[in-house]
Design a protein around this motif. Structure first.
Motif, PDB file in Angstrom:
ATOM      1  N   ARG A 140      -7.817  14.278  -2.867  1.00  0.00           N
ATOM      2  CA  ARG A 140      -7.974  13.801  -1.488  1.00  0.00           C
ATOM      3  C   ARG A 140      -7.888  14.972  -0.502  1.00  0.00           C
ATOM      4  NH1 ARG A 140      -3.556   9.533   1.036  1.00  0.00           N
ATOM      5  NH2 ARG A 140      -4.353   9.479   3.157  1.00  0.00           N
ATOM      6  N   ASN A 187       6.939  14.200   0.745  1.00  0.00           N
ATOM      7  CA  ASN A 187       6.287  13.130  -0.020  1.00  0.00           C
ATOM      8  C   ASN A 187       4.787  13.395  -0.231  1.00  0.00           C
ATOM      9  OD1 ASN A 187       5.765  12.721   2.697  1.00  0.00           O
ATOM     10  ND2 ASN A 187       5.586  10.515   2.489  1.00  0.00           N
ATOM     11  N   TYR A 188       4.201  14.168   0.699  1.00  0.00           N
ATOM     12  CA  TYR A 188       2.818  14.619   0.537  1.00  0.00           C
ATOM     13  C   TYR A 188       2.806  16.117   0.843  1.00  0.00           C
ATOM     14  CZ  TYR A 188       0.677   9.950   0.308  1.00  0.00           C
ATOM     15  OH  TYR A 188       0.284   8.697  -0.072  1.00  0.00           O
ATOM     16  N   GLU A 192      -0.504  16.155   3.312  1.00  0.00           N
ATOM     17  CA  GLU A 192      -0.186  16.017   4.741  1.00  0.00           C
ATOM     18  C   GLU A 192      -0.078  17.385   5.409  1.00  0.00           C
ATOM     19  OE1 GLU A 192       2.381  13.167   6.388  1.00  0.00           O
ATOM     20  OE2 GLU A 192       0.626  11.939   6.057  1.00  0.00           O
ATOM     21  N   ARG A 318       6.758   6.768   1.415  1.00  0.00           N
ATOM     22  CA  ARG A 318       5.570   7.050   2.240  1.00  0.00           C
ATOM     23  C   ARG A 318       5.936   6.675   3.661  1.00  0.00           C
ATOM     24  NH1 ARG A 318       2.196   2.846   0.646  1.00  0.00           N
ATOM     25  NH2 ARG A 318       0.456   3.698   1.822  1.00  0.00           N
ATOM     26  N   CYS A 319       5.475   7.469   4.611  1.00  0.00           N
ATOM     27  CA  CYS A 319       5.779   7.090   5.996  1.00  0.00           C
ATOM     28  C   CYS A 319       5.140   5.752   6.307  1.00  0.00           C
ATOM     29  CB  CYS A 319       5.335   8.175   6.969  1.00  0.00           C
ATOM     30  SG  CYS A 319       3.589   8.509   6.918  1.00  0.00           S
ATOM     31  N   THR A 320       4.029   5.439   5.629  1.00  0.00           N
ATOM     32  CA  THR A 320       3.315   4.193   5.897  1.00  0.00           C
ATOM     33  C   THR A 320       3.830   3.018   5.050  1.00  0.00           C
ATOM     34  OG1 THR A 320       1.698   5.006   4.326  1.00  0.00           O
ATOM     35  CG2 THR A 320       1.122   5.206   6.644  1.00  0.00           C
ATOM     36  N   GLN A 476      -1.467   1.848   5.549  1.00  0.00           N
ATOM     37  CA  GLN A 476      -1.869   3.104   4.916  1.00  0.00           C
ATOM     38  C   GLN A 476      -2.524   4.019   5.933  1.00  0.00           C
ATOM     39  OE1 GLN A 476      -4.600   1.802   1.845  1.00  0.00           O
ATOM     40  NE2 GLN A 476      -6.322   1.937   3.240  1.00  0.00           N
ATOM     41  N   ARG A 477      -2.602   5.278   5.552  1.00  0.00           N
ATOM     42  CA  ARG A 477      -3.211   6.266   6.428  1.00  0.00           C
ATOM     43  C   ARG A 477      -4.742   6.241   6.334  1.00  0.00           C
ATOM     44  NH1 ARG A 477      -1.671  12.465   7.535  1.00  0.00           N
ATOM     45  NH2 ARG A 477      -3.611  13.081   8.452  1.00  0.00           N
ATOM     46  N   GLY A 478      -5.246   6.131   5.106  1.00  0.00           N
ATOM     47  CA  GLY A 478      -6.680   6.265   4.874  1.00  0.00           C
ATOM     48  C   GLY A 478      -7.497   5.093   5.364  1.00  0.00           C
ATOM     49  N   PHE A 484      -5.061   8.229  12.764  1.00  0.00           N
ATOM     50  CA  PHE A 484      -3.722   8.014  12.212  1.00  0.00           C
ATOM     51  C   PHE A 484      -2.740   8.422  13.300  1.00  0.00           C
ATOM     52  CE2 PHE A 484      -0.200   9.761   9.412  1.00  0.00           C
ATOM     53  CZ  PHE A 484       0.315   8.512   9.123  1.00  0.00           C
TER      54      PHE A 484
HETATM   55  O1  G3H Z   1       3.712   9.514   4.324  1.00  0.00           O
HETATM   56  C1  G3H Z   1       2.802   9.250   5.092  1.00  0.00           C
HETATM   57  C2  G3H Z   1       1.388   9.380   4.646  1.00  0.00           C
HETATM   58  O2  G3H Z   1       0.535   9.836   5.644  1.00  0.00           O
HETATM   59  C3  G3H Z   1       0.897   8.099   4.127  1.00  0.00           C
HETATM   60  O3  G3H Z   1      -0.358   8.205   3.649  1.00  0.00           O
HETATM   61  O4  G3H Z   1      -0.780   5.763   3.559  1.00  0.00           O
HETATM   62  O5  G3H Z   1      -2.263   7.370   2.413  1.00  0.00           O
HETATM   63  O6  G3H Z   1       0.018   6.958   1.550  1.00  0.00           O
HETATM   64  P1  G3H Z   1      -0.864   7.011   2.727  1.00  0.00           P
END
Ligand code: G3H
Length: 540
Positions: A140, A187-188, A192, A318-320, A476-478, A484
């Protein structure tokens, strides 16, 4: 349950050859001014969330390597290198044409792709992310870089023409802001971080990059690619404790853009150190407590499916992630039963094991913290409703489904960033709306329902509170081309492939009167290619 969990950790001989690390990885190099400099000072140990089971049954957390613990002086050296390369906007990088900068990023991307296996393996060992998700994070990120290149080409093509408004001719282009400090989350640690680092670079800023607190060694295989793809000083990579390194950078007042993914407290503390806050731009991704809201009329199978992945993919780190679930009282018993069934099918194990969804946690003391959150809720009337929920072994915490959760409990407002799923029963949608309105966070929400009137009411109630409302889907972010963002304590600025290019640049225009003399002058500059800014070159 804890006996089962103890069997979860392997002994050394059970680690598949394909995923072993070749000995301990001691890293001493950091990147400054186009050179890998050897650090002779103190090192920070890197511990994996993976524990090994000894013959006597005891668990031992794996020590997989070490990274340089730079001091303020070394960090400031990296900053000086970035400041010199920017050279108050006159450096080779900020004045380079867009197509040349794109070429450098393409070279980097090709070199980066060659390190996929090494980075993916370290993602598993350093942060416990399972193999498919680690591969996805790498791929990604590569896609994000390609998309960024394409978005910049499109942006530049639009800027290569002139506007004529009210007798004024103008050419508007985006130019860099200066020196960017980029810091990502654990976490990313790749994706990120690179979603700010790459846009910052490609727009002509020079960068100091400090990797996340975990997921540090995985940047090591990319250091040569960074060194060999960009001119000296354009990208500098430092390591160490934030308080020793980043504080000094911010206090210097020489940072122009601060890109940070972490806690709102951390971001505020660092921003306050900058002596000229009005000159500091910020792109921040911060805390979140995204609610999942299950309405009375709902496709419960879908809601459960999405809530389980939304709350538990990468163990809820995940933040999301969905961090609190509001379920209508008419549905809650059924919801909990189905959630439990689904949760019980999630396989726990080591990140490289096929089909594994639940893995050990990288943060020291995290299992204890989560246990404290569960105990607090249970002391105030909640119970763990899944078998084995909240059991811990070493660095592993088995997900705890908590019910009924109420406003007095810490888990109601605090972000757990881990595998606890608090479920709040409600009777009236106003109770949920009140939670969202008064929450300190405002990243996203997920609405699960099938009644158009109820869904519409909730959409409108959330629209001025969060940055994205997901219908019958987890947060989710995507896709990365979508904006975002977040409100309140959850974010500053908006990131997407397209927006990030804007975050790390400012529009500058050349304007002149629409008359014959001006046209002749501008025409001559363009024809003779006298300026790299004032140009109608089209990037193919
Ligand atoms: O931790 C925060 C990320 O931006 C979440 O991304 O929703 O693709 O897992 P994601």
């Amino acid at each position: 349950m804890s006996t089962d969990l103890e069997r979860l950790f392997p002994n050394a001989s059970e680690i598949p050859d394909a995923y072993r690390l070749d000995g301990s990885l001691e890293q001493r190099e950091y990147l400054i001014n186009g050179e890998l400099v050897e650090w002779t000072g103190e090192l920070a140990p890197v511990r994996s969330p993976v524990c090994l089971r000894r013959d006597n049954g005891e668990l031992e957390q794996c020590l997989i390597g070490s990274t340089p613990l730079l001091n303020a002086e070394a960090a400031l050296g990296a900053l000086d290198s970035a400041v010199r390369a920017y050279d108050l906007g006159q450096g080779a990088w900020p004045t380079m044409t867009v197509s040349e900068r794109i070429r450098h990023v393409e070279i980097f991307l090709n070199k980066m792709k060659q390190q996929r296996e090494a980075v993916v393996r370290l993602l598993m060992w350093e942060i416990g992310k399972n193999l498919p998700d680690s591969e996805k994070e790498f791929d990604r990120t590569c896609d994000y870089i390609s998309d960024t290149i394409n978005a910049l080409k499109a942006l530049d093509r639009r800027s290569s023409r002139f506007e004529n408004e009210q007798g004024t001719l103008g050419q508007i282009r985006r130019v860099p802001l200066g020196v960017a400090l980029c810091m990502g989350p654990y976490n990313y640690p790749l994706n990120e971080t690179f979603t700010t680092l790459i846009p910052a670079l490609i727009m002509g800023n020079t960068v100091v990059f400090k990797p996340a607190k975990f997921g540090v060694l995985l940047i090591r295989p990319l250091l040569e690619a960074f060194r060999d793809s960009f001119p000296p000083g354009v990208i500098n990579i430092i390591y160490g404790r934030g308080r020793d390194t980043v504080s000094a950078l911010m206090e210097s007042g020489k940072i122009d853009v601060f890109a940070f993914i972490g806690t709102n407290k951390g971001a505020s503390d660092l921003k306050k150190l900058h002596p000229r806050p009005h000159r500091l731009r910020a792109a921040l991704g911060l805390d979140a407590k995204n609610p999942g809201i299950v309405l009375p009329e709902v496709d419960l199978d879908n809601a459960v499916e999405e809530c389980v992945t939304g709350a538990l993919s990468f163990n809820g780190q995940r933040c999301t992630a969905l961090k609190i679930l509001f379920v209508h009282r008419s549905q809650v018993d059924d919801f909990l039963a189905r959630f439990n069934d689904k949760l019980a099918t999630l396989k726990a194990g080591m990140p490289w094991e096929p089909g594994v969804k639940l893995t050990p946690l990288p943060e020291p003391g995290k299992a204890d913290f989560l246990t404290t959150m569960v105990e607090d809720a249970c002391s105030k009337g909640a119970r763990v409703v899944n078998e084995g929920g909240g059991s811990t072994v070493g660095t592993f915490f088995y997900p705890a489904l908590l019910y009924p959760v109420s406003s007095q409990m810490r888990i109601y407002n605090e972000e757990q960033f881990g595998p606890i799923i608090p479920v709040v029963p409600y009777d009236d949608l106003d109770e949920v709306i009140d939670y969202i309105r008064t929450s300190d966070f405002g990243q996203q929400a997920s609405l699960f329902g099938s009644d158009p009137k109820q869904m519409a009411r909730m959409i409108d109630a959330c629209a001025n509170q969060v940055g994205r409302i997901n219908l019958n889907a987890q947060c989710q972010r995507g896709p990365d081309t979508f904006p975002f963002t977040g409100r309140k304590n959850s974010a500053e600025g908006t990131l997407s492939v397209h927006d990030a290019l804007r975050v790390f640049s400012i529009r500058t225009l050349v304007a002149t009167k629409d008359n014959a003399a001006s046209k002749a002058l501008v025409g001559s500059i363009i024809r003779d290619r006298e300026s790299s800014f004032l140009s109608t070159d089209y990037i193919f």
